[in-house]
Structures are given as structure tokens and as C-alpha cells.
Design a protein around this motif. Structure first.
Motif, PDB file in Angstrom:
ATOM      1  N   MET A 239      -7.819  19.882  -8.262  1.00  0.00           N
ATOM      2  CA  MET A 239      -8.418  19.796  -7.095  1.00  0.00           C
ATOM      3  C   MET A 239      -7.262  20.517  -6.088  1.00  0.00           C
ATOM      4  SD  MET A 239      -9.725  16.361  -5.707  1.00  0.00           S
ATOM      5  CE  MET A 239      -9.465  15.823  -4.088  1.00  0.00           C
ATOM      6  N   LEU A 240      -6.198  20.141  -6.121  1.00  0.00           N
ATOM      7  CA  LEU A 240      -5.321  20.916  -5.169  1.00  0.00           C
ATOM      8  C   LEU A 240      -5.376  22.395  -4.943  1.00  0.00           C
ATOM      9  CD1 LEU A 240      -2.988  20.573  -3.174  1.00  0.00           C
ATOM     10  CD2 LEU A 240      -1.243  20.392  -5.142  1.00  0.00           C
TER      11      LEU A 240
ATOM     12  N   LEU B  17      -9.612  27.112  -0.661  1.00  0.00           N
ATOM     13  CA  LEU B  17     -10.539  26.798   0.472  1.00  0.00           C
ATOM     14  C   LEU B  17      -9.633  27.284   1.822  1.00  0.00           C
ATOM     15  CD1 LEU B  17     -12.938  26.504   1.890  1.00  0.00           C
ATOM     16  CD2 LEU B  17     -12.625  24.214   2.041  1.00  0.00           C
ATOM     17  N   ILE B  18      -8.433  26.959   1.884  1.00  0.00           N
ATOM     18  CA  ILE B  18      -7.481  26.974   3.002  1.00  0.00           C
ATOM     19  C   ILE B  18      -7.097  28.594   3.162  1.00  0.00           C
ATOM     20  CG2 ILE B  18      -5.080  26.764   4.123  1.00  0.00           C
ATOM     21  CD1 ILE B  18      -5.180  24.128   3.114  1.00  0.00           C
TER      22      ILE B  18
ATOM     23  N   LEU C   9      -4.151  10.750  -1.008  1.00  0.00           N
ATOM     24  CA  LEU C   9      -5.095  11.417  -0.074  1.00  0.00           C
ATOM     25  C   LEU C   9      -6.051  12.432  -0.859  1.00  0.00           C
ATOM     26  CD1 LEU C   9      -5.714  12.129   2.927  1.00  0.00           C
ATOM     27  CD2 LEU C   9      -3.888  13.859   2.772  1.00  0.00           C
ATOM     28  N   LEU C  10      -5.334  13.453  -1.389  1.00  0.00           N
ATOM     29  CA  LEU C  10      -6.112  14.254  -2.102  1.00  0.00           C
ATOM     30  C   LEU C  10      -6.933  13.925  -3.440  1.00  0.00           C
ATOM     31  CD1 LEU C  10      -3.789  17.538  -2.021  1.00  0.00           C
ATOM     32  CD2 LEU C  10      -5.756  17.088  -0.560  1.00  0.00           C
ATOM     33  N   SER C  11      -6.582  12.696  -3.760  1.00  0.00           N
ATOM     34  CA  SER C  11      -7.537  12.398  -4.975  1.00  0.00           C
ATOM     35  C   SER C  11      -8.584  11.565  -4.322  1.00  0.00           C
ATOM     36  CB  SER C  11      -6.732  10.987  -5.740  1.00  0.00           C
ATOM     37  OG  SER C  11      -6.836   9.898  -5.005  1.00  0.00           O
ATOM     38  N   GLY C  12      -8.883  11.241  -3.088  1.00  0.00           N
ATOM     39  CA  GLY C  12     -10.022  10.840  -2.499  1.00  0.00           C
ATOM     40  C   GLY C  12     -10.147   9.093  -2.700  1.00  0.00           C
ATOM     41  N   ASP C  13      -9.123   8.702  -3.041  1.00  0.00           N
ATOM     42  CA  ASP C  13      -8.982   7.176  -3.265  1.00  0.00           C
ATOM     43  C   ASP C  13      -9.271   6.516  -2.043  1.00  0.00           C
ATOM     44  OD1 ASP C  13      -8.556   4.702  -4.182  1.00  0.00           O
ATOM     45  OD2 ASP C  13      -6.818   5.128  -5.482  1.00  0.00           O
TER      46      ASP C  13
ATOM     47  N   ALA D 185     -11.047  16.273   3.572  1.00  0.00           N
ATOM     48  CA  ALA D 185     -10.321  16.970   2.129  1.00  0.00           C
ATOM     49  C   ALA D 185     -11.755  17.033   1.331  1.00  0.00           C
ATOM     50  CB  ALA D 185      -9.527  16.403   1.436  1.00  0.00           C
ATOM     51  N   ARG D 186     -12.601  15.873   1.051  1.00  0.00           N
ATOM     52  CA  ARG D 186     -13.923  16.080   0.334  1.00  0.00           C
ATOM     53  C   ARG D 186     -14.825  16.810   0.879  1.00  0.00           C
ATOM     54  NH1 ARG D 186     -12.682  10.061  -0.135  1.00  0.00           N
ATOM     55  NH2 ARG D 186     -14.020   9.917   2.060  1.00  0.00           N
TER      56      ARG D 186
END
Length: 89
Positions: A1-2, A8-9, A49-53, A73-74
Motif C-alpha cells: 500500500m505504501l 500516486l504522489i 495512518l496508512l493502514s486506514g485503521d 490516503a484512501r
């Protein structure tokens, strides 16, 4: 995911992925080292943060900002999926 997020960036900044990764590494290399516990807390926070938890966070006051960043991020990852023709479900 990272890696997808960094990809995308890179697309949005019109740069090769390696340039974005190198810039992130240079930024870290030019920063003053953090105390070990602070560094660990920061790393775990970014990972969460990046896990979407969306579980409640331990620290008050950070909750709304981190939830906004998680949503962003999502959204960015969903955009990657659309650009690459993948389903985001």
C-alpha cells in the motif's frame, strides 16, 4: 500500500517514483534524529495512518486530523486503482 501511495504522489508530481522515494529519504537524512521512543511512536502513527485503521487513537486532539489524512490516503489509493483499471473494493 505504501508503494502504491508513493506511486500516486509521483504521478501527481510528474516525477519518477525513485525521485519521490529519494526525496523522502533525503528529507529524513537532513532531519535531526528523534529520541527513540518518539521515533517509534511517530513510525507507528504513520503506519496506522496508512493502514486506514479507524480505531480510536490513543492521543486526544490528533483524532480528527489523522482521520482526515486517512480519508485522503484512501481517496488517493482509490484514484490509483481507477488509473490502473483495478477495482478498489
Amino acid at each position: 500500500m505504501l508503494v502504491e501511495y508513493m506511486h500516486l504522489i509521483a504521478l501527481l508530481e510528474n516525477l519518477p517514483l525513485i525521485a519521490v522515494i529519494e526525496a523522502a529519504l533525503m528529507h529524513k537524512a537532513l532531519s535531526a534524529p528523534s529520541p527513540p521512543e518518539q521515533a517509534k511512536e511517530s513510525y507507528l502513527g504513520l503506519q496506522e495512518l496508512l493502514s486506514g485503521d479507524d480505531r480510536p487513537l490513543q492521543k486526544q486532539g490528533d483524532d480528527l486530523d489523522l482521520r482526515r489524512l486517512r480519508a485522503k490516503a484512501r481517496d488517493l489509493l482509490a484514484t490509483i486503482d481507477k488509473l490502473e483499471g483495478r477495482s478498489s473494493g
